[in-house]
Design a protein around this motif. Structure first.
Motif, short mmCIF file in Angstrom:
data_model
loop_
_atom_site.label_atom_id
_atom_site.label_comp_id
_atom_site.label_asym_id
_atom_site.label_seq_id
_atom_site.Cartn_x
_atom_site.Cartn_y
_atom_site.Cartn_z
N LYS A 123 0.84 -1.20 0.00
CA LYS A 123 0.00 0.00 0.00
C LYS A 123 0.88 1.26 0.00
N LEU A 124 0.79 2.02 -1.07
CA LEU A 124 1.49 3.29 -1.14
C LEU A 124 0.74 4.29 -0.28
N GLN A 125 1.45 5.00 0.57
CA GLN A 125 0.79 5.91 1.49
C GLN A 125 1.14 7.37 1.26
N ASP A 126 1.71 7.68 0.12
CA ASP A 126 2.01 9.07 -0.20
C ASP A 126 0.95 9.60 -1.15
N LEU A 127 1.07 10.86 -1.49
CA LEU A 127 0.08 11.49 -2.37
C LEU A 127 0.63 11.76 -3.77
N HIS A 128 1.72 11.09 -4.13
CA HIS A 128 2.30 11.30 -5.45
C HIS A 128 1.36 10.76 -6.54
N PRO A 129 1.41 11.36 -7.72
CA PRO A 129 0.55 10.89 -8.81
C PRO A 129 0.83 9.43 -9.14
N ARG A 130 -0.24 8.72 -9.46
CA ARG A 130 -0.14 7.33 -9.89
C ARG A 130 -0.56 7.24 -11.35
#
Length: 95
Positions: free
Chosen positions: A73-80
Motif C-alpha cells: 500500500k502506497l501511502q504518499d500522495l504522489h501521482p499514480r
C-alpha cells in the motif's frame, strides 16, 4: 530527474530502444533496468531501487499503479499512472 543533474559515476549502460519514445538503460553485468531515457527529452526516469542510497531520493510518481502487489500500500500522495504514459515533469499534476 533532469538529464543535466544525472551522472553515471561508474561503468556504462546497455541501451535498448524499447519504443520510438526512448531507451531502457540496463546494467551490462546483472541486467537490472537502471533508468529510462526519453528520446529528445531533458529528463530520465530512474529506477529508485538501483540507487546506492535510495533513501536520499523521494519518488515523484508511481508507474503501473494498477499492477502493484496487492498487499503493498502506497501511502504518499504522489501521482499514480496506470500505464507507462506520463506527461513531461513540468506538466504533471498531483492527486
Amino acid at each position: 530527474m533532469k538529464t543535466e543533474n544525472f551522472q553515471l559515476i561508474q561503468g556504462s549502460t546497455v541501451d535498448y530502444a524499447s519504443s520510438e519514445q526512448g531507451f531502457r538503460c540496463f546494467c551490462p553485468v546483472c541486467g537490472s533496468l537502471l533508468f529510462y531515457r526519453h528520446q529528445g527529452a531533458d529528463y530520465l526516469e530512474i529506477t529508485i531501487g538501483t540507487l546506492d542510497d535510495p533513501d536520499r531520493v523521494e519518488p515523484q510518481v508511481h508507474l503501473f499503479a494498477d499492477d502493484q502487489i496487492k498487499w503493498f500500500k502506497l501511502q504518499d500522495l504522489h501521482p499514480r499512472y496506470h500505464d507507462n504514459v506520463m506527461p513531461h515533469p513540468s506538466k504533471r499534476n498531483t492527486m
